[in-house]
Write a protein that holds these residues in place. Sequence first.
Motif, PDB file in Angstrom:
ATOM      1  N   ASN A   1      12.437  63.253  -0.482  1.00 18.04           N
ATOM      2  CA  ASN A   1      12.650  64.687  -0.312  1.00 18.04           C
ATOM      3  C   ASN A   1      14.111  64.991  -0.022  1.00 18.04           C
ATOM      4  OD1 ASN A   1       9.888  65.118  -0.597  1.00 18.04           O
ATOM      5  ND2 ASN A   1       9.529  64.995   1.609  1.00 18.04           N
ATOM      6  N   ASP A   2      14.532  66.173  -0.394  1.00 22.57           N
ATOM      7  CA  ASP A   2      15.880  66.650  -0.058  1.00 22.57           C
ATOM      8  C   ASP A   2      15.791  67.430   1.251  1.00 22.57           C
ATOM      9  OD1 ASP A   2      18.548  67.275  -0.107  1.00 22.57           O
ATOM     10  OD2 ASP A   2      18.346  68.862  -1.607  1.00 22.57           O
ATOM     11  N   ALA A   3      15.499  66.703   2.320  1.00 23.58           N
ATOM     12  CA  ALA A   3      15.301  67.334   3.625  1.00 23.58           C
ATOM     13  C   ALA A   3      15.677  66.346   4.714  1.00 23.58           C
ATOM     14  CB  ALA A   3      13.846  67.772   3.784  1.00 23.58           C
ATOM     15  N   LYS A   4      16.025  66.866   5.866  1.00 21.98           N
ATOM     16  CA  LYS A   4      16.392  66.023   6.999  1.00 21.98           C
ATOM     17  C   LYS A   4      15.187  65.221   7.466  1.00 21.98           C
ATOM     18  CE  LYS A   4      18.274  66.184  11.704  1.00 21.98           C
ATOM     19  NZ  LYS A   4      18.754  67.064  12.797  1.00 21.98           N
ATOM     20  N   SER A   5      15.406  63.946   7.715  1.00 20.64           N
ATOM     21  CA  SER A   5      14.353  63.085   8.222  1.00 20.64           C
ATOM     22  C   SER A   5      14.990  61.998   9.081  1.00 20.64           C
ATOM     23  CB  SER A   5      13.561  62.473   7.056  1.00 20.64           C
ATOM     24  OG  SER A   5      12.479  61.713   7.544  1.00 20.64           O
ATOM     25  N   TYR A   6      14.150  61.093   9.592  1.00 16.65           N
ATOM     26  CA  TYR A   6      14.668  60.026  10.437  1.00 16.65           C
ATOM     27  C   TYR A   6      15.345  58.924   9.640  1.00 16.65           C
ATOM     28  CZ  TYR A   6      10.292  57.644   9.164  1.00 16.65           C
ATOM     29  OH  TYR A   6       9.251  57.058   8.484  1.00 16.65           O
ATOM     30  N   ALA A   7      15.155  58.902   8.312  1.00 13.73           N
ATOM     31  CA  ALA A   7      15.809  57.917   7.451  1.00 13.73           C
ATOM     32  C   ALA A   7      16.563  58.651   6.351  1.00 13.73           C
ATOM     33  CB  ALA A   7      14.780  56.969   6.840  1.00 13.73           C
ATOM     34  N   ALA A   8      17.711  58.113   5.962  1.00 15.72           N
ATOM     35  CA  ALA A   8      18.497  58.736   4.904  1.00 15.72           C
ATOM     36  C   ALA A   8      17.696  58.801   3.615  1.00 15.72           C
ATOM     37  CB  ALA A   8      19.781  57.943   4.684  1.00 15.72           C
ATOM     38  N   GLY A   9      17.839  59.908   2.882  1.00 17.27           N
ATOM     39  CA  GLY A   9      17.096  60.084   1.649  1.00 17.27           C
ATOM     40  C   GLY A   9      17.611  59.194   0.535  1.00 17.27           C
ATOM     41  N   PHE A  10      16.724  58.896  -0.424  1.00 16.25           N
ATOM     42  CA  PHE A  10      17.152  58.194  -1.632  1.00 16.25           C
ATOM     43  C   PHE A  10      18.085  59.108  -2.432  1.00 16.25           C
ATOM     44  CE2 PHE A  10      12.798  56.077  -1.283  1.00 16.25           C
ATOM     45  CZ  PHE A  10      13.306  54.896  -0.774  1.00 16.25           C
ATOM     46  N   GLU A  11      19.098  58.501  -3.065  1.00 15.04           N
ATOM     47  CA  GLU A  11      20.043  59.276  -3.871  1.00 15.04           C
ATOM     48  C   GLU A  11      19.604  59.297  -5.323  1.00 15.04           C
ATOM     49  OE1 GLU A  11      24.310  58.751  -3.212  1.00 15.04           O
ATOM     50  OE2 GLU A  11      23.790  57.307  -1.630  1.00 15.04           O
ATOM     51  N   LEU A  12      19.582  60.484  -5.895  1.00 17.13           N
ATOM     52  CA  LEU A  12      19.228  60.607  -7.303  1.00 17.13           C
ATOM     53  C   LEU A  12      20.195  59.808  -8.172  1.00 17.13           C
ATOM     54  CD1 LEU A  12      18.346  64.398  -7.483  1.00 17.13           C
ATOM     55  CD2 LEU A  12      16.760  62.498  -7.883  1.00 17.13           C
ATOM     56  N   GLY A  13      19.646  59.104  -9.144  1.00  8.75           N
ATOM     57  CA  GLY A  13      20.458  58.309 -10.051  1.00  8.75           C
ATOM     58  C   GLY A  13      20.850  56.953  -9.518  1.00  8.75           C
ATOM     59  N   LYS A  14      20.414  56.626  -8.291  1.00 11.34           N
ATOM     60  CA  LYS A  14      20.784  55.343  -7.680  1.00 11.34           C
ATOM     61  C   LYS A  14      19.538  54.479  -7.496  1.00 11.34           C
ATOM     62  CE  LYS A  14      25.160  56.430  -6.997  1.00 11.34           C
ATOM     63  NZ  LYS A  14      25.677  56.650  -5.632  1.00 11.34           N
ATOM     64  N   VAL A  15      19.763  53.164  -7.360  1.00 18.62           N
ATOM     65  CA  VAL A  15      18.664  52.246  -7.101  1.00 18.62           C
ATOM     66  C   VAL A  15      18.084  52.548  -5.727  1.00 18.62           C
ATOM     67  CG1 VAL A  15      20.175  50.442  -6.148  1.00 18.62           C
ATOM     68  CG2 VAL A  15      17.957  49.815  -7.139  1.00 18.62           C
ATOM     69  N   MET A  16      16.767  52.401  -5.593  1.00 18.45           N
ATOM     70  CA  MET A  16      16.075  52.681  -4.348  1.00 18.45           C
ATOM     71  C   MET A  16      16.114  51.456  -3.426  1.00 18.45           C
ATOM     72  SD  MET A  16      12.906  54.759  -6.113  1.00 18.45           S
ATOM     73  CE  MET A  16      12.098  55.227  -4.573  1.00 18.45           C
ATOM     74  N   GLN A  17      15.923  51.699  -2.130  1.00 12.84           N
ATOM     75  CA  GLN A  17      15.968  50.627  -1.138  1.00 12.84           C
ATOM     76  C   GLN A  17      14.568  50.310  -0.637  1.00 12.84           C
ATOM     77  OE1 GLN A  17      18.225  53.549  -0.361  1.00 12.84           O
ATOM     78  NE2 GLN A  17      19.354  52.519  -1.997  1.00 12.84           N
ATOM     79  N   CYS A  18      14.429  49.091  -0.114  1.00  2.91           N
ATOM     80  CA  CYS A  18      13.138  48.648   0.416  1.00  2.91           C
ATOM     81  C   CYS A  18      13.343  47.419   1.288  1.00  2.91           C
ATOM     82  CB  CYS A  18      12.182  48.293  -0.723  1.00  2.91           C
ATOM     83  SG  CYS A  18      12.762  46.902  -1.737  1.00  2.91           S
TER      84      CYS A  18
END
Length: 341
Positions: free
Chosen positions: A56-73
């Motif tokens: 989501n493009d919203a404030k949360s306790y973890a940084a959001g994933f960036e569009l166009g970038k590889v996701m983290q896990c």
Amino acid sequence: MTNTTRQVIFAKRPRGWVSDDCFEIRDVAIPELADGDVLVRNIYMSVDPYMRGRMNDAKSYAAGFELGKVMQCGAIGEVVKSRNDKIPEGTVVTGMLNWETYTLVKGGDGLMPVDPKAAPLPYYISVLGMPGFTAWYGLLKIGEPKAGETVYVSAASGAVGQVVGQIAKIRGATVIGSAGSDDKCAYVTEKCGYDACFNYKTVDSYAKALHEHCPKGIDVYFENVGGKMLDAVLTVLNQHSRIALCGLISQYNLTEPEGIKYVQSLLINKVRLQGFIISDHYDLFPEFVNDVAGWLKSGQMTYRLSVAEGIDNAPGAFIGMLKGENFGKQVVKLGDDPYAA
């Protein structure tokens, strides 16, 4: 050894349920290593409910994933190239890596070496990793169950819930769970020691099922679901009960979250409700590992995994997990596991 890594790219923000077009599979060149860097061949990666919030493009306790970038896990793998004297080639490591087959880690930051012979590799990203730690901390440090009390766990067969129930039994509690199929309920009662479990998809009423299965009321609720389930639990709570608020998976894909009606129960019953983010508590990680590794070794605890095969199937595994299609902790096997039994 290859010169490319196969990645899952975050392509589109979902509105409501996550869909396949939120992801893109891409092959890219592996960058050259600088001094201090290591290259990890990822063997298993974790998909978890909290990742939905990062989309989501919203404030949360973890940084959001960036569009166009590889996701983290969270992932575990083997160091195949190293320019870091502290993390030589051949070391098996776990840490926050990427949805990809190979991850270059700058400076080796955040990697934790593990003994691949001490436990199956997926355990280090499940029962001996973040999900297990979440269960241990939320139940013991917030729920504080006492012998003879009633503990209720929603999502009982999931990555966290199956650990919560077993620890509660070790502490002498009566443990009731709910899960999304008869097979899942059978698993937690037959293998995890739950005293009873109901299929929330087939009962007429959550509140009625809870009153039937918890005739003495609920002293500790380990909250994984939220929404209508939480509202039903509020009608069954005992005085001075405790709620460990771990997750709200029923709400993550809603465009308008559900409210709760019976909030007065929190006041009337003097309930302690505490949300927690496990990354705040890693100072207690050694204590957790000592406890859970001991219970696994002694046979007091068991654990079930759901394994998807291949990076291309990671998005589907993630979507399925959000829908409750997994049975046990969902991981994705990305490459050969030389330590598998």
